[in-house]
Design a protein around this motif. Sequence first.
Motif, PDB file in Angstrom:
ATOM      1  N   MET A  14      48.812  24.604  59.474  1.00 23.80           N
ATOM      2  CA  MET A  14      49.469  23.554  58.679  1.00 23.80           C
ATOM      3  C   MET A  14      49.747  22.342  58.776  1.00 23.80           C
ATOM      4  N   ASP A  15      50.491  22.059  60.180  1.00 23.71           N
ATOM      5  CA  ASP A  15      50.834  20.552  60.539  1.00 23.71           C
ATOM      6  C   ASP A  15      48.920  19.586  60.937  1.00 23.71           C
ATOM      7  N   ASP A  16      48.143  20.757  61.280  1.00 20.22           N
ATOM      8  CA  ASP A  16      47.128  20.174  61.735  1.00 20.22           C
ATOM      9  C   ASP A  16      46.201  19.359  60.472  1.00 20.22           C
ATOM     10  N   LYS A  17      46.792  20.241  59.464  1.00 23.24           N
ATOM     11  CA  LYS A  17      46.087  19.350  57.958  1.00 23.24           C
ATOM     12  C   LYS A  17      46.063  18.195  57.230  1.00 23.24           C
ATOM     13  N   ILE A  66      50.591  19.536  51.394  1.00 21.07           N
ATOM     14  CA  ILE A  66      49.934  17.768  51.678  1.00 21.07           C
ATOM     15  C   ILE A  66      49.315  16.907  50.084  1.00 21.07           C
ATOM     16  N   ILE A  67      49.793  18.043  48.399  1.00 26.39           N
ATOM     17  CA  ILE A  67      50.012  17.361  47.194  1.00 26.39           C
ATOM     18  C   ILE A  67      51.480  17.478  47.211  1.00 26.39           C
ATOM     19  N   LYS A  83      42.699  28.312  48.887  1.00 24.04           N
ATOM     20  CA  LYS A  83      44.080  27.562  48.632  1.00 24.04           C
ATOM     21  C   LYS A  83      45.756  28.075  49.797  1.00 24.04           C
ATOM     22  N   ASP A  84      46.440  27.399  50.526  1.00 20.97           N
ATOM     23  CA  ASP A  84      46.953  27.595  50.898  1.00 20.97           C
ATOM     24  C   ASP A  84      48.583  27.204  51.407  1.00 20.97           C
ATOM     25  N   ASP A  85      49.467  27.314  52.049  1.00 17.51           N
ATOM     26  CA  ASP A  85      50.931  26.378  51.537  1.00 17.51           C
ATOM     27  C   ASP A  85      49.720  24.867  52.264  1.00 17.51           C
TER      28      ASP A  85
END
Length: 258
Positions: free
Chosen positions: A42-45, A175-176, A168-170
């Motif tokens: 998640m942090d990467d993205k 990001i949204i 779709k994930d967290d």
Amino acid sequence: MKDFIYAALPWIIMGLTIAVLAVKFSKANSKKDNEIEDKSNMDDKKEIFCLAILQSKYEDVLKIISNKEKGYNFFSIPKKDGYRKIGYLKDESFLKIYQNRLIDNFFSHYPIPVVVKGFVKDENYFSFLKEHIGSNYFLRIDIKDFFDSIKFEHFNNFMLEMASFQNKDDDIDKIIKLIWDIISYNNSLVQGTTSSPMISNLIFRRIDQRILKYCQELQIKYTRYADDLFFSSQSFDFQNNFLKKCQKTPQNRSPEEF
């Protein structure tokens, strides 16, 4: 199929940018790259999205968002039923920079319906009006509190719909939410800021398409300039065929009237 390609294009571009940035990170700073790899996906993205689209580190973006009120100036102008609150971002505000980068690097790839004449390249208020030259009947409708009415739920639905996520994930949710925090104030779009016109046009896109389809069936011309909807026709009498039906209470209106 064409709409799907246009809708997916920003995410394809972001994916390619992410790939390029990943290669650059690997060559330029292997230690930093290893630190990123140790973090959650998640942090990467989120980090890579900020670097690719906003050209800033994720932590720097969060700092700006946490003090967003410092970047805004507000004033009120009178209108028929009270006052309209207008906001604008200071020139030195990073929020303004981020909004511009979101438009240039992300949202500008989404298609806008041809009926939209406000805040669209090569369109203006004259093009909003000229479509109706030669008509005999006219109807103008103003959407009350247009920008203030657009909330996170509308933006979130638009993003999930347009991006056509298969996995779709967290990560995507974060990001949204990050984008929304950049373009909104007190959970609504702000009339007067850089990004609000384009975002409102994109969110209103499906409604424009539905209105246009209905109008085409009745041979009605339709254009929209922000919160101003304009309808005209050679033969459709809005006063007798539409407005009187709207004025009826739901209890007295038969289903076949619409």
